[in-house]
Design a protein around this motif. Sequence first.
Motif, mmCIF file in Angstrom:
data_model
loop_
_atom_site.group_PDB
_atom_site.id
_atom_site.type_symbol
_atom_site.label_atom_id
_atom_site.label_comp_id
_atom_site.label_asym_id
_atom_site.label_seq_id
_atom_site.Cartn_x
_atom_site.Cartn_y
_atom_site.Cartn_z
ATOM 1 N N GLU A 53 0.848 -1.192 0.000
ATOM 2 C CA GLU A 53 0.000 0.000 0.000
ATOM 3 C C GLU A 53 0.883 1.241 0.000
ATOM 4 O O GLU A 53 1.834 1.324 0.763
ATOM 5 N N ARG A 54 0.575 2.161 -0.887
ATOM 6 C CA ARG A 54 1.300 3.432 -0.957
ATOM 7 C C ARG A 54 0.270 4.545 -0.886
ATOM 8 O O ARG A 54 -0.814 4.423 -1.443
ATOM 9 N N THR A 55 0.630 5.633 -0.236
ATOM 10 C CA THR A 55 -0.263 6.781 -0.114
ATOM 11 C C THR A 55 0.342 7.955 -0.868
ATOM 12 O O THR A 55 1.519 8.269 -0.697
ATOM 13 N N PHE A 56 -0.480 8.557 -1.733
ATOM 14 C CA PHE A 56 -0.044 9.724 -2.507
ATOM 15 C C PHE A 56 -1.045 10.847 -2.306
ATOM 16 O O PHE A 56 -2.243 10.597 -2.211
ATOM 17 N N THR A 57 -0.561 12.074 -2.302
ATOM 18 C CA THR A 57 -1.433 13.236 -2.389
ATOM 19 C C THR A 57 -1.155 13.841 -3.756
ATOM 20 O O THR A 57 0.002 14.081 -4.104
ATOM 21 N N ILE A 58 -2.207 14.039 -4.531
ATOM 22 C CA ILE A 58 -2.058 14.607 -5.870
ATOM 23 C C ILE A 58 -2.025 16.129 -5.733
ATOM 24 O O ILE A 58 -2.961 16.722 -5.205
ATOM 25 N N VAL A 59 -0.937 16.741 -6.193
ATOM 26 C CA VAL A 59 -0.769 18.194 -6.102
ATOM 27 C C VAL A 59 -0.334 18.728 -7.464
ATOM 28 O O VAL A 59 -0.015 17.962 -8.366
ATOM 29 N N GLY A 60 -0.302 20.047 -7.600
ATOM 30 C CA GLY A 60 0.231 20.656 -8.815
ATOM 31 C C GLY A 60 1.738 20.478 -8.858
ATOM 32 O O GLY A 60 2.385 20.255 -7.836
ATOM 33 N N GLY A 61 2.303 20.573 -10.044
ATOM 34 C CA GLY A 61 3.741 20.363 -10.225
ATOM 35 C C GLY A 61 4.616 21.249 -9.367
ATOM 36 O O GLY A 61 5.695 20.853 -8.949
ATOM 37 N N ALA A 62 4.162 22.464 -9.072
ATOM 38 C CA ALA A 62 4.976 23.413 -8.313
ATOM 39 C C ALA A 62 5.192 22.980 -6.869
ATOM 40 O O ALA A 62 6.127 23.430 -6.228
ATOM 41 N N GLU A 63 4.331 22.105 -6.353
ATOM 42 C CA GLU A 63 4.506 21.690 -4.954
ATOM 43 C C GLU A 63 4.767 20.195 -4.810
ATOM 44 O O GLU A 63 4.745 19.657 -3.713
ATOM 45 N N ALA A 64 5.038 19.526 -5.925
ATOM 46 C CA ALA A 64 5.335 18.090 -5.866
ATOM 47 C C ALA A 64 6.578 17.850 -5.016
ATOM 48 O O ALA A 64 7.540 18.599 -5.082
ATOM 49 N N ASP A 65 6.524 16.802 -4.209
ATOM 50 C CA ASP A 65 7.648 16.411 -3.361
ATOM 51 C C ASP A 65 7.501 14.915 -3.120
ATOM 52 O O ASP A 65 6.822 14.488 -2.195
ATOM 53 N N VAL A 66 8.119 14.127 -3.991
ATOM 54 C CA VAL A 66 7.949 12.681 -3.969
ATOM 55 C C VAL A 66 8.338 12.096 -2.615
ATOM 56 O O VAL A 66 7.682 11.186 -2.116
ATOM 57 N N ALA A 67 9.383 12.649 -1.999
ATOM 58 C CA ALA A 67 9.848 12.127 -0.708
ATOM 59 C C ALA A 67 8.764 12.189 0.360
ATOM 60 O O ALA A 67 8.710 11.339 1.244
ATOM 61 N N GLY A 103 5.506 12.081 -0.410
ATOM 62 C CA GLY A 103 4.290 11.470 -0.951
ATOM 63 C C GLY A 103 3.417 12.405 -1.768
ATOM 64 O O GLY A 103 2.287 12.065 -2.096
ATOM 65 N N LYS A 104 3.926 13.593 -2.104
ATOM 66 C CA LYS A 104 3.142 14.549 -2.902
ATOM 67 C C LYS A 104 3.579 14.414 -4.356
ATOM 68 O O LYS A 104 4.713 14.764 -4.692
ATOM 69 N N ILE A 105 2.693 13.877 -5.187
ATOM 70 C CA ILE A 105 3.050 13.688 -6.589
ATOM 71 C C ILE A 105 2.266 14.636 -7.480
ATOM 72 O O ILE A 105 1.131 14.992 -7.188
ATOM 73 N N SER A 106 2.903 15.038 -8.561
ATOM 74 C CA SER A 106 2.303 15.997 -9.482
ATOM 75 C C SER A 106 1.147 15.383 -10.254
ATOM 76 O O SER A 106 1.180 14.208 -10.608
#
Length: 155
Positions: free
Chosen positions: A99-113, A115-118
Amino acid sequence: MANEYILTPEGKEKLEKELHYLENEKRAEVGERIKVAREFGDISENSEYDDAKNEQGMVEARIAEINQILSEATVVAAPKSASRIGVGSTVVVNMGGRERTFTIVGGAEADVASGKISNESPVGAALLGHKKDEVVTTVGPTGREVEMTIVRIEQ
């Protein structure tokens, strides 16, 4: 074509805080370093001066970048309903038994480390518009196919 920046309210606030820090603290700190380095004498062979000037250039470039993002950004709130994935959604997916958790955000605030993906990344773009229990397939960064089952969508 101009970039279209999409930010969550949290992302906008984070950029505003970074901008405030750069404009009010970092700028003065770098200015002081330049002033002190100038006092060392000949600036043509002064690496401390060169480093401070380079840092000043990077700080000013980042300030300009943040100002541009904030002036052009569309701020999107988390979706009202957690039935479909959109920008601002937090999604739990099953990828190959994990199980992986991602928050979908705009490219300007993406931070893969964190869990925020563009929304423009292969995984983020593939998840948009889907619902719980759907299986989504995309090509990952390594070039191989990634299959994800949407476990749940959180607010």
